[in-house]
Design an enzyme around this catalytic site. Structure first.
Site, mmCIF file in Angstrom:
data_model
loop_
_atom_site.group_PDB
_atom_site.id
_atom_site.type_symbol
_atom_site.label_atom_id
_atom_site.label_comp_id
_atom_site.label_asym_id
_atom_site.label_seq_id
_atom_site.Cartn_x
_atom_site.Cartn_y
_atom_site.Cartn_z
ATOM 1 N N ASP A 406 0.835 -1.189 0.000
ATOM 2 C CA ASP A 406 0.000 0.000 0.000
ATOM 3 C C ASP A 406 0.880 1.253 0.000
ATOM 4 O O ASP A 406 1.847 1.351 0.758
ATOM 5 C CB ASP A 406 -0.891 -0.019 1.246
ATOM 6 C CG ASP A 406 -1.787 1.182 1.350
ATOM 7 O OD1 ASP A 406 -2.672 1.327 0.499
ATOM 8 O OD2 ASP A 406 -1.604 1.973 2.300
ATOM 9 N N GLU A 445 1.754 -0.458 -5.036
ATOM 10 C CA GLU A 445 0.819 0.611 -5.356
ATOM 11 C C GLU A 445 1.712 1.837 -5.522
ATOM 12 O O GLU A 445 2.163 2.416 -4.531
ATOM 13 C CB GLU A 445 -0.196 0.830 -4.237
ATOM 14 C CG GLU A 445 -1.223 1.889 -4.593
ATOM 15 C CD GLU A 445 -2.189 2.173 -3.448
ATOM 16 O OE1 GLU A 445 -3.381 2.388 -3.735
ATOM 17 O OE2 GLU A 445 -1.764 2.201 -2.283
#
Length: 774
Positions: A406, A445
């Site tokens: 993330d 990401e």
């Protein structure tokens, strides 16, 4: 100085501790013995009055965390080791079943690691730490021994994180808000916070067989452990929402029938719920609020929370591996649940705030590249070690096969707070040379919310990336908003413009149209606007840039033409995703029409808004969508030309051969440079299976069928001339999204056309045709 309501009188800190500006630090005094209605009070006397003193041996500084083993004289016990740079002392706090606390000073100190061995402490023991040091928020020092802290290396966590005022290191409700974070709260937090659990995690994994699916062959399925299983009618009620539920044969059968090769689990590290959600009677559902990087989230365990969650998670991984499915974890190492300087003190802030977090220009606050209040200082050796130790643990001890990071750009930032992400950062360098981590699947990401944070295409070899440019191009094309075809051509063929320059391959692009964050696939064709009112934020949360189209009506409708158009658009989007070069990622439920009612930010909706509705499979139109997805995945699996390991060259791969990739206009002519930048809604993409630049395991050249994909996004039918020789002699229709999953054939047999024939492509339609040999 004024009093804090119901919380005692603010006074100078004991010993006259000075603040960074020369003033005395105000503190909140109060009783150390606290009675909590749901839990017995902690014992402020450090041990039971009738218990003999408990011995603590020096122990060892390695490994960090709590480890049960046999001590130096044959005595079983547990070693505890905690990095606490700058701390003055560390107390180990052991808790009995009735909540009685025994505090033991850790006697060992080696290279800023406090350690000790406690005889007799076995798996199942609850524990935490109290860390002593200066309270000086003006310089970033926030030690407060009144707050029980979770071990960052705890393998299991018992209890849930509520956020009463007592768990804040400062006085949360201090009336003078601008200085609230500087007022120390001396109330004991132990009755109100979860405890770490000593775990015997010895497991050799000899009976496990990892699938080791090559990247080029992978199809990823993003799912939530709880949401995927909560409503499944064939999973026993007591297992729904748990690791055991995901391991159930009924759950695995759906995955194998669909044909995916890996599940990407939304965060399963122990996480906490934010205060603003708890105040609105909501919970953090997605889990992007980690506080324990080694502990499986206890609420997802059916068998218990005193260490049983570790074994249950491992059994889930084994069951998925046995079905040929890899396990990828979505991990959140960019920030923690402690939030900003106004957040709770749960772990790292109280161990060494300045050592773990990036502080701002004013050390009272944090450099926030995550939008969540804080950012871990990954350049610091102890933070880098925490992350890499955690990653190795999940691979070697818990059996996982990879990670999706993330806000990965936040992990690539340099030492200075104002530096942009650097692809030679310590974090990326350590991963590249680590003998364990460089062998697993690594997905970035590739952005964060800070300056220069958008890094799509910039991560180094070994890494794949979520490709949001693929998402946007495909959404725009099918809603009729793309203008020209140039960007779409790159996305369909593997995004060579983003990844080829650095020596990466097409599978560096994880192609997705939807993800957990945003509309579901069904909502993408059903809503023009987000509908997030249930989140309690006046519909201000969630993205306004959805690139969606409701097909003529907002939300659910009884209009049959609108419903049929939406079904066709769903088939178009699914087919495009699964026929594109790169690694496709589906979101759980998209293959059968899951809806969130237009909510594009359902992070706090732990209810039927987010949970997969399995009754959809009993509805013919949604079962047909599932069947189409399964058929497309099977086509992808059977044909290597659809999952290439190398980028297309656009050139013949052998003497007299065809170009490996060719693009055609509706007139059956190869596209020119001008065609790419002219307004158009129709594109033909030819993949030659006779010219694949890859070899099988024995070195033999790989050959396959050739395919022509026709994508037509306009609202009216169009003539399309099928390319003639040398491209093919005849074409057979395999997929026609205007008809549904099994409409490639007429009642009389397969639909075949001679090369050079002009066919009519229906409005808003994708055709996949097999090009039969010339």
């Amino acid at each position: 100085m004024s009093s804090a309501p119901d919380q005692g009188q603010a006074t100078a800190a004991p010993g006259g501790t000075a603040s960074g500006n020369g003033a005395a630090v105000p503190t909140l005094t109060g009783p150390l013995r606290i009675t909590h209605p749901a839990q017995p009070a902690a014992d402020a006397a450090q041990r039971r009055p009738d218990a003999p003193p408990r011995p603590v041996w020096p122990g060892a500084p390695e490994p960090l965390g709590a480890r049960f083993h046999i001590g130096p004289d044959g005595t079983p016990g547990s070693n505890f080791a905690l990095w606490a740079g700058g701390a003055e002392a560390v107390e180990l706090c052991l808790f009995d079943a009735d909540g009685t606390e025994t505090r033991l000073a850790l006697p060992g100190l080696t290279h800023e690691v406090r350690h000790g061995f406690v005889p007799g402490v076995r798996p199942g023991q609850a524990y935490g730490y109290r860390v002593h040091g200066r309270w000086d928020p003006w310089t970033g020092a926030r030690w407060n021994p009144a707050k029980l802290l979770l071990d960052p290396y705890a393998r299991a966590v018992d209890g849930d994180f509520g956020l009463p005022a007592e768990v804040y290191g400062h006085v949360r409700d201090w009336p003078d808000r601008p200085v609230a974070d500087t007022v120390r709260d001396n109330r004991d937090s132990a009755p109100f916070v979860p405890k770490g659990i000593v775990v015997d995690d010895d497991d050799d994994w000899e009976d496990d067989h990892r699938p080791k699916t090559p990247w080029s062959d992978s199809v990823i399925y993003e799912l939530h452990v709880r949401g995927f299983t909560m409503r499944h009618p064939q999973i026993p009620p007591e297992l729904r929402g748990t690791y055991a539920g995901l391991a159930h044969p009924a759950a695995i059968r759906h995955l194998t029938e669909l044909g995916v090769t890996a599940v990407e689990l939304l965060p399963v590290h122990q996480f906490a719920h934010e205060d603003h959600l708890l105040r609105r009677n909501l919970r953090n559902y997605w889990g992007y609020n980690s506080i324990g990087y080694f502990a499986p989230h206890a609420a997802y365990c059916a068998s218990g929370t005193r260490g049983q969650q570790v074994g249950e998670f491992k059994r889930m991984v084994r069951a998925l591996h046995a079905a040929g499915i890899e396990v990828i974890l979505d991990v959140v190492y960019n920030h923690t649940a402690e939030g900003s300087e106004l957040g709770p003190t749960l772990s790292l802030r109280g161990i060494d705030n300045r050592g773990y977090y990036r502080l701002g220009d004013d050390p009272r606050g944090y450099a926030d590249y995550t939008g969540c209040g804080n950012t871990l200082h990954v350049v610091q050796p102890q933070v880098l070690r925490l992350i890499t130790d955690s990653l190795r643990y999940w691979v070697t001890q818990m059996g996982v096969d990879g990670f999706r990071f993330d806000l990965a750009a936040a992990l690539a930032r340099g030492m200075r707070a104002d530096e942009d992400p650097v692809m030679l950062s310590p974090f990326l360098a350590v991963i590249a040379q680590d003998p364990v981590l460089r062998r697993v699947k690594l997905i970035a990401e590739p952005w964060d919310v800070g300056s220069g944070g958008y890094q799509v295409g910039a991560f180094p070899p070994l890494w794949t990336e979520w490709n949001d440019r693929y998402r946007d191009a495909v959404r725009d094309f099918w809603r009729g908003a793309s203008g020209d075809l140039a960007d779409l051509g790159y996305r369909l063929s593997g995004s060579s413009d983003l990844y080829a320059w650095s020596g990466r391959h097409p599978y560096a692009s994880v192609n997705f149209i939807t993800a957990h964050d945003g509309f579901t696939l069904r909502d993408l064709v059903s809503y023009d606007r987000k509908h997030n009112e249930a989140n309690g934020e006046d519909n201000r949360d969630g993205s306004n840039d959805n690139r969606s189209w409701n097909c003529g009506a907002e939300g659910e409708t009884a209009s049959e033409p609108v419903r049929e158009l939406r079904q066709r658009q769903l088939r178009n989007l699914l087919s495009t995703l699964l026929l594109s070069t790169g690694v496709p990622m589906l979101v759980a439920g998209d293959e059968m029409g899951r809806t969130q009612g237009g909510n594009n930010n359902a992070y706090c909706q732990d209810n039927t808004v987010s949970w997969v509705d399995w009754s959809l499979l009993d509805v013919p139109r949604w079962r047909e969508l599932f069947d189409l997805a399964a058929r497309l995945i099977a086509l992808r699996r059977d044909h290597p030309v659809l999952r290439r390991r190398a980028f297309f060259s656009g050139l013949p791969q052998g003497q007299g051969g065809l170009r490996d990739l060719a693009w055609f206009t509706p007139q059956g002519e190869e596209m020119t440079e001008a065609d790419w930048f002219a307004p158009a809604a129709t594109l033909g993409m030819y993949l030659s299976g006779q010219d694949i630049p890859q070899h099988g395991p024995t070195g033999r050249r790989v050959h396959d069928d050739s395919f022509l994909t026709v994508l037509h996004a306009a609202a009216t039918p169009t003539p399309f001339t099928l390319p003639g020789p040398p491209w093919a002699r005849t074409y057979e229709v395999l997929v026609d999204t205007s008809r549904g999953p099994d409409a490639s054939a007429e009642p009389s047999g397969p639909r075949r056309y001679r090369a050079g024939t002009t066919i009519t492509v229906p409005e808003r339609c994708l055709l996949l045709l097999r090009a039969e040999p010339r």
